[in-house]
Design an enzyme around this catalytic site. Structure first.
Site, PDB file in Angstrom:
ATOM      1  N   GLY A   1       0.830  -1.210   0.000  1.00 29.43           N
ATOM      2  CA  GLY A   1       0.000   0.000   0.000  1.00 29.43           C
ATOM      3  C   GLY A   1       0.858   1.252   0.000  1.00 29.43           C
ATOM      4  O   GLY A   1       1.904   1.283   0.636  1.00 29.43           O
TER       5      GLY A   1
ATOM      6  N   ARG B   1       0.856  -4.839  -6.119  1.00 29.98           N
ATOM      7  CA  ARG B   1       0.917  -6.135  -5.451  1.00 29.98           C
ATOM      8  C   ARG B   1       1.326  -7.134  -6.540  1.00 29.98           C
ATOM      9  O   ARG B   1       0.813  -7.081  -7.643  1.00 29.98           O
ATOM     10  CB  ARG B   1      -0.436  -6.479  -4.846  1.00 29.98           C
ATOM     11  CG  ARG B   1      -0.911  -5.326  -3.949  1.00 29.98           C
ATOM     12  CD  ARG B   1      -1.778  -5.749  -2.800  1.00 29.98           C
ATOM     13  NE  ARG B   1      -2.418  -4.580  -2.188  1.00 29.98           N
ATOM     14  CZ  ARG B   1      -1.977  -3.958  -1.094  1.00 29.98           C
ATOM     15  NH1 ARG B   1      -0.917  -4.379  -0.455  1.00 29.98           N
ATOM     16  NH2 ARG B   1      -2.618  -2.908  -0.611  1.00 29.98           N
TER      17      ARG B   1
ATOM     18  N   ASP C   1       4.696  -5.221   6.005  1.00 25.82           N
ATOM     19  CA  ASP C   1       5.252  -6.545   6.343  1.00 25.82           C
ATOM     20  C   ASP C   1       5.217  -7.527   5.168  1.00 25.82           C
ATOM     21  O   ASP C   1       6.076  -8.395   5.076  1.00 25.82           O
ATOM     22  CB  ASP C   1       4.643  -7.132   7.625  1.00 25.82           C
ATOM     23  CG  ASP C   1       3.151  -7.230   7.588  1.00 25.82           C
ATOM     24  OD1 ASP C   1       2.537  -6.816   6.579  1.00 25.82           O
ATOM     25  OD2 ASP C   1       2.580  -7.736   8.574  1.00 25.82           O
TER      26      ASP C   1
ATOM     27  N   THR D   1       4.014   2.554   5.775  1.00 26.29           N
ATOM     28  CA  THR D   1       2.620   2.113   5.809  1.00 26.29           C
ATOM     29  C   THR D   1       1.874   2.994   6.804  1.00 26.29           C
ATOM     30  O   THR D   1       2.438   3.343   7.849  1.00 26.29           O
ATOM     31  CB  THR D   1       2.496   0.626   6.241  1.00 26.29           C
ATOM     32  OG1 THR D   1       1.143   0.375   6.660  1.00 26.29           O
ATOM     33  CG2 THR D   1       3.400   0.260   7.387  1.00 26.29           C
TER      34      THR D   1
ATOM     35  N   ASP E   1      -0.415   2.137   8.677  1.00 27.71           N
ATOM     36  CA  ASP E   1      -1.011   1.360   9.776  1.00 27.71           C
ATOM     37  C   ASP E   1      -0.242   1.376  11.100  1.00 27.71           C
ATOM     38  O   ASP E   1      -0.807   1.089  12.143  1.00 27.71           O
ATOM     39  CB  ASP E   1      -1.198  -0.103   9.352  1.00 27.71           C
ATOM     40  CG  ASP E   1      -2.250  -0.214   8.262  1.00 27.71           C
ATOM     41  OD1 ASP E   1      -3.123   0.663   8.210  1.00 27.71           O
ATOM     42  OD2 ASP E   1      -2.197  -1.168   7.463  1.00 27.71           O
TER      43      ASP E   1
ATOM     44  N   ASP F   1       1.777  -0.735  12.453  1.00 31.62           N
ATOM     45  CA  ASP F   1       1.613  -1.991  13.198  1.00 31.62           C
ATOM     46  C   ASP F   1       2.831  -2.896  13.070  1.00 31.62           C
ATOM     47  O   ASP F   1       2.749  -4.099  13.303  1.00 31.62           O
ATOM     48  CB  ASP F   1       0.353  -2.726  12.708  1.00 31.62           C
ATOM     49  CG  ASP F   1       0.402  -3.007  11.222  1.00 31.62           C
ATOM     50  OD1 ASP F   1       1.307  -2.492  10.544  1.00 31.62           O
ATOM     51  OD2 ASP F   1      -0.478  -3.738  10.726  1.00 31.62           O
TER      52      ASP F   1
ATOM     53  N   ARG G   1      -7.386  -2.708   9.389  1.00 36.11           N
ATOM     54  CA  ARG G   1      -8.046  -4.020   9.274  1.00 36.11           C
ATOM     55  C   ARG G   1      -7.676  -4.930  10.438  1.00 36.11           C
ATOM     56  O   ARG G   1      -8.518  -5.617  10.980  1.00 36.11           O
ATOM     57  CB  ARG G   1      -7.641  -4.686   7.950  1.00 36.11           C
ATOM     58  CG  ARG G   1      -8.840  -4.905   7.039  1.00 36.11           C
ATOM     59  CD  ARG G   1      -8.408  -5.421   5.702  1.00 36.11           C
ATOM     60  NE  ARG G   1      -7.954  -4.341   4.851  1.00 36.11           N
ATOM     61  CZ  ARG G   1      -6.990  -4.428   3.953  1.00 36.11           C
ATOM     62  NH1 ARG G   1      -6.332  -5.556   3.783  1.00 36.11           N
ATOM     63  NH2 ARG G   1      -6.661  -3.404   3.205  1.00 36.11           N
TER      64      ARG G   1
END
Ligand code: ADP
Length: 327
Positions: free
Chosen positions: A15, A76, A107, A130, A132, A134, A176
């Site tokens: 992403g 991707r 990741d 990213t 996120d 995370d 997500r």
């Protein structure tokens, strides 16, 4: 034996995240400063397989530090998950004379990098890009701060109309698997509740909290919901709350992809610059197979194999702060 590094390839994968361009710029400028030839790989691992390389002289990265997205594009690529695909990628790298790779992504990107570097003995450094936040091994990822700022700008605007009309808004944000954006933006946006995948949603207590707020003269309420929330997401929860608590006019806003774009914040630009610089310096010092991170405001390296096998721990204290401040 030490490998000599004369030519470095850089790619963005997975992403996109705001600040990736600032990072590409830092990688390229640092490489050139140390007399390394810099090459861009278009569309992530797909470009490695399809032989899409572009030269990156210093001027190629002028005027991009402030731009969201990634000038190298991202994709991707399923083929890179196969040995044959990675073999093709390696042959193309060799033909280009590229000695090492810097990959900017999440990741998934690091999983690809880890297997590729192991199979073909290619020095790789991963940079966490990213929204996120995370990833294990870094306090912050590139893009997280910008995404949070986009979310709180939206929450502030929604709050204006919510307060004018006595409304309850459910605002769905990205996340997500992790509720980190929801937690940060929920605290910064002064939300009344934050619903995240890491915690079970108790509709009963949510409703009693909203009812208490209404009794305490709150003219509006904002509930931030991470998209991965386990009981069905913002729309479903809003419906359920509306059915059982009709004090407010209830609305749902799904922020979606507006959280991904936009000009990176100062924090993300500086983080991206530090990480890009450190990644090139690491390769020149024969450090490889690692993800760069920022821990306690210092650059920090984590084995790629470790970075992909763990997640950053959930911040219970932040969750507690959110609960305390939203009474
Ligand atoms: P992110 O890096 O943001 O987590 P993805 O999970 O989509 O994004 O991963 C980006 C790309 O990395 C994938 O499209 C694929 O090309 C590559 N990749 C992901 N997992 C693996 C894997 N186990 N082996 C090889 N390549 C992988």
């Amino acid at each position: 034996m030490e490998k000599s590094i004369n030519k470095i390839g850089v790619l963005t994968s997975g992403g996109d995240a705001p600040g990736m361009n600032a990072c590409i710029r830092a990688v390229v400028r640092t490489g050139i400063y140390y007399n390394i030839e810099m090459v861009g790989v278009m569309k992530g691992y797909q470009g490695l397989i399809d032989n899409e390389f572009i030269p990156l002289p210093s001027h190629a990265v002028s005027n991009i530090i402030q731009r969201g997205g990634t000038i190298l594009k991202t994709a991707r690529c399923m083929e890179f998950k196969t040995k044959e695909g990675r073999e093709k990628a390696f042959r193309n790298l060799q033909a280009q004379g590229i000695d090492a790779l810097i990959v900017i992504g999440g990741d998934g990107t690091f999983s690809g990098a880890e297997v590729f570097s192991r199979e073909f003995n290619v020095p790789v450094i991963g940079i966490p890009g990213t929204i996120d936040n995370d990833l294990f091994g870094t306090d912050f990822t590139i893009g997280f701060d910008t995404a949070n700022n986009s979310v709180i700008q939206a929450i502030d605007q929604i709050r204006d109309t919510a307060a004018s009309h006595n409304r309850l808004f459910f605002v769905e944000v990205m996340g997500r698997d992790a509720g980190v954006i929801a937690l940060w933006a929920g605290i910064a946006g002064g939300s009344e509740a934050i619903l995240i995948p890491e915690k079970e949603t108790a509709i009963e207590s949510l409703i009693s909290k909203l009812a208490e707020g209404a009794e305490n003269q709150k003219s509006s309420s904002i509930v931030v919901v991470a998209e991965g929330e386990k009981s069905g997401g913002a729309l479903k929860i809003a419906e359920e709350v509306k059915r059982r608590f009709d004090h407010y006019d209830t609305k749902v806003t799904v922020l979606g992809h507006l959280q991904r774009g936009g000009s990176p914040t100062c924090f993300d630009r500086v983080l991206a610059s530090r990480m890009g610089y450190a990644a090139v310096k690491a390769l020149l010092n024969n450090v490889e197979g690692k993800m760069i991170g920022m821990v306690n405001n210092r650059m920090h390296f984590t084995e790629l194999s470790l970075a992909i096998s763990r997640h950053s721990p959930f911040d219970e204290e932040l969750a507690e702060i959110a609960a305390v401040l939203s009474i």
